[in-house]
Design an enzyme around this catalytic site. Structure first.
Site, mmCIF file in Angstrom:
data_model
loop_
_atom_site.group_PDB
_atom_site.id
_atom_site.type_symbol
_atom_site.label_atom_id
_atom_site.label_comp_id
_atom_site.label_asym_id
_atom_site.label_seq_id
_atom_site.Cartn_x
_atom_site.Cartn_y
_atom_site.Cartn_z
ATOM 1 N N CYS A 54 35.301 39.774 38.179
ATOM 2 C CA CYS A 54 35.862 40.749 37.229
ATOM 3 C C CYS A 54 36.206 40.133 35.875
ATOM 4 C CB CYS A 54 37.108 41.411 37.826
ATOM 5 S SG CYS A 54 38.245 40.281 38.652
ATOM 6 N N HIS A 98 42.805 43.503 33.318
ATOM 7 C CA HIS A 98 42.890 42.081 32.991
ATOM 8 C C HIS A 98 42.920 41.899 31.473
ATOM 9 C CE1 HIS A 98 42.207 41.206 37.081
ATOM 10 N NE2 HIS A 98 40.980 40.736 37.050
#
Lengths: 356, 356
Positions: free
Chosen positions: B132, B256
């Site tokens: 990711c 994130h």
């Protein structure tokens, strides 16, 4: 006056998140305190605080508050620091200031005692305490500078809410409860009181600390770049080391984290060398044992005076370059303790000239 | 079979944080689905999920589950991906896998559709979805590589709890409530299920994601370094760009953040050039207006497919070097959406060869 007799001390901004910690650090310090005055804005005047078992009533700070004061420990914001500290100095006091107001003044030493205590010798009454995120970084960088020479520093910060004051810290906890209750988070302070818009910090990241400058950097980032150079090389625009910074506020109450990439001049330096140098550096605790999952964490650093360093790794593709992870209590080493530590150093070097 | 007739699709790991999002992304996608099978471990078998208004019962995944399946979208961990996906391929399916199990296999394309869709042409049944934190970074790096050439990347991540799965996400929220209630935080999962010790993430920072390697880097950091090279230059050990990473878990549920320092080959590139290139790059939304306090934030990126880039600043002391701040929904672009997007690209390029 000899140090045995003690100093007349005043804490300016005595009721804030940093001020209350200056009081506690002073209580534990080696500084002989003859008398202590607690000063704050009119809003906090009348409150009571304890020092060594005695109640002290907080007074409103005015220029005359500093009559007879030898040492001022200030954490009252840039505006009051600008107006009141010269008044204190005029009355013969030495002032250690936490705000950014005096840090870039060429006549004001910017001091981290583990790094550049010798700068204190030239003081002209005011000594500046650096920005919290700068202090813990230079504590980790100075031993590497001494051992290997510094070439470049690239830092990304993970800064706690309390760095923006008690109200920002309270706001974070309130927002967290709102989020957990399924309510919309309200924001009135963060990212920074001085700007127009406010965003929630709880369960979020805010890549803005303080206001923006022309070049896109925030004032916080500029402070880290310039203060680091002034502390390490005596000049905020020194070309002896390159420094660039990205400052991000994270949903943590206390304890700044920093991911620091550092390139040293000596390209033969190894990871083990750097770990060894840091392990014996003043003010540093090396917490670096992957086998034991030992690395610095804000919740473990809270309430401690040291700067914790771990996750030291060599950049495999760039000899002499390293990643490390630096954590410290932003209210203690980043503020209150560094301030009292500077005062201890002033006492030790007999640089407070009492008027009494 | 023509694409009009549609594909027999299976989602492996259909009940997890990523799996449920693969289902939702598939529902909104352009992929013609003839039939859909939901597969999971025996623990989740028997649960029901909806797809386009129809109830589908989750079945236990076995090798024979893949009989007649054309396309597998997998998010079931490395162990199941290792054992089951070759069985699916043996039965004629093409599999897009979210785990790290196949990413470094030279025969397996590692694909971010905005960056290297052409790598799909060589697939031998399994295509890997990158980590990711790697995906959102290469989406922001590729336009700079094309425009100016890449020299060096130094990244510090601010990674959300959901990257470690639904249970880690739940644990964060539970710990936060414990903290607010004045209780001690309990930790059973984070920093990583695969290691011995567990620490609280709520109101804390954990500079460990996945387990440690010999050189002190975590597996997450190694993944970012090697996957970035494989995606951008076709080789996980390419020397065409230098990459180093520090991965930190932050108390954020979804989204994130990444502080990316990038040095390009063309030292005449300016901040405005970089902003212009990013503004028109596929999959990127430039959110970069300091005057309006506009910059990427996890809570604003949640539920979106794009990668948000802001805080672009020139490193004043290093021509051709820039800081930027990159945020994306780690469960969508970092996982479910990138997986479905790869599948859309496979369909468009007619690279799924149905057996029916």
């Amino acid at each position: 006056m000899t140090s045995e007799a003690g100093y007349n001390v005043a804490i300016l901004g005595a009721t804030g998140a940093v001020g209350t910690r200056i009081l506690a650090q002073l209580e534990q310090s080696t500084i002989p305190v003859k008398s202590l005055k607690l000063l704050a804005s009119v809003r906090s005047a009348g409150q009571t605080r304890q020092f060594k078992g005695q109640d002290i009533v907080v007074e409103e700070a005015t220029p005359d508050s500093f009559d007879g004061i030898d040492l001022v420990l200030a954490s009252a914001g840039g505006s009051l620091a600008g107006s009141l500290l010269p008044e204190a100095v005029k009355r013969g006091a030495v002032a250690v200031d936490n705000s950014s107001r005096w840090r870039m003044d060429p006549k004001v030493p910017l001091v981290v005692p583990e790094v550049n205590p010798e700068a204190l010798a030239d003081h002209q009454g005011i000594i500046a305490n650096p920005n919290c995120s700068t202090i813990q970084m230079v504590v980790a960088l100075e031993p590497l500078r001494q051992a290997y020479g510094l070439n470049q520093v690239i830092v990304s910060t993970y800064q706690a809410a309390s760095g923006a004051g008690q109200r920002a810290w309270d706001e974070l906890l309130h927002q967290a409860q709102q989020h957990l209750d399924g309510e919309e988070e309200t924001a009135d302070i963060l990212p920074t009181k001085g700007d127009k818009k406010h965003y929630p910090l709880a369960f979020n990241l805010l890549p803005q600390i303080d206001v923006f400058q022309e070049d896109g950097y925030t004032f916080e980032e500029q402070k880290m770049m310039q203060e680091t150079k002034k502390i390490l090389f005596g000049d905020p625009h020194s070309s002896e080391v390159k420094v660039t910074a990205t400052a991000v506020r994270v949903p943590v109450p206390i304890g700044h984290g920093e991911s620091v990439y550092v390139s040293v001049d000596d390209e033969t330096a190894t990871r083990e060398d750097v770990q060894r140098v840091l392990a014996s550096a003043p003010g540093v605790v090396l917490e670096d044992n992957p086998d034991e999952q030992l690395y610095p964490q804000p919740i473990k650093a809270e309430g401690k005076r040291e700067t914790f360093v771990g996750r030291v790794r060599a950049d495999i593709e760039n000899p002499g370059s390293f990643n490390m992870w630096v954590v410290s209590d932003n209210l203690l080493k980043g503020a209150a303790w560094n301030t009292v530590q500077i005062a201890e150093e002033l006492v030790k070097r007999d640089l407070i000239h009492s008027q009494v």
